[in-house]
Scaffold this active site. Sequence first.
Site, PDB file in Angstrom:
ATOM      1  N   SER A 145      -3.390  -4.663   4.091  1.00 20.85           N
ATOM      2  CA  SER A 145      -2.312  -4.462   3.024  1.00 20.85           C
ATOM      3  C   SER A 145      -2.305  -3.054   2.521  1.00 20.85           C
ATOM      4  O   SER A 145      -3.007  -2.124   2.717  1.00 20.85           O
ATOM      5  CB  SER A 145      -2.960  -5.470   1.728  1.00 20.85           C
ATOM      6  OG  SER A 145      -2.085  -5.338   0.519  1.00 20.85           O
ATOM      7  N   TYR A 158      -9.207  -6.339  -4.335  1.00 24.10           N
ATOM      8  CA  TYR A 158      -8.655  -6.629  -3.060  1.00 24.10           C
ATOM      9  C   TYR A 158      -8.308  -5.332  -2.153  1.00 24.10           C
ATOM     10  O   TYR A 158      -8.647  -5.260  -1.024  1.00 24.10           O
ATOM     11  CB  TYR A 158      -7.397  -7.356  -3.169  1.00 24.10           C
ATOM     12  CG  TYR A 158      -6.644  -7.952  -2.033  1.00 24.10           C
ATOM     13  CD1 TYR A 158      -7.207  -8.880  -0.989  1.00 24.10           C
ATOM     14  CD2 TYR A 158      -5.262  -7.280  -1.568  1.00 24.10           C
ATOM     15  CE1 TYR A 158      -6.355  -9.242  -0.029  1.00 24.10           C
ATOM     16  CE2 TYR A 158      -4.674  -7.786  -0.469  1.00 24.10           C
ATOM     17  CZ  TYR A 158      -5.193  -8.598   0.220  1.00 24.10           C
ATOM     18  OH  TYR A 158      -4.529  -9.389   1.518  1.00 24.10           O
TER      19      TYR A 158
END
Length: 236
Positions: A145, A158
Amino acid sequence: MTDKPLADRTALVTGASRGIGAATATALGAAGAHVILTARTAGGLEEVEEAIYRAGGSATIAPMDLTENESVSRLAAAVAERWKSLDMLVLNAASLGSLSAVPAIDFKEFAKVLTLNVTAQAAMLAAFDPLLKAAKQARVIGLTSSVGRTPRAYWGSYGASKAAFENLLLSYGEEVRHISGVRVGIVDPGATRTKMRARAFPGEAPESVKPPEVVAERIAALLVSGFETGHFERVE
């Protein structure tokens, strides 16, 4: 791509019951690979397996939780019993966790995110290393990501897990690049229509972002054409 450019190749895709994982498994099956599908949801895996067979491909499902003790080593042992090598490994499974400010992180949840997004990935590399090295030109792709490289407020948990995952994966790539045919790359899918995306951006119109199939086709193309260790790209 030619009709079946991945014929006689074996691929393993994690998180393959839905979203990018399911689409990638389907694309690889369509390209001729035998695809080993793993995820926690057996029903979802069966649906993907059926879709691959309907398209003329072949697949094997392995429902499991990557974070359970010895689950990864058992999977690797089962794969090794049937196949002599593993040509492609797509590490897609990941957990988003809760978005929160760093001082408000729930550390029990954070530990679970790190267990799946980092520790389980290390276990996968360790367990499948012999099978990858046994292939002539094995390829490993990890899904990441943008927050792993560009910190964003409230995404610290995250983002930290993805930064650690990228470093871990590319470190492995450097370790094996001169002693095997294994090459390692990273793909950032960008904004994609998945359940994780819907959780993170609940007010976003799903049709405003690309479907998982766009990412899957790019991953399949990379696995057909090949790449060198350190390859990184974002799918727009």
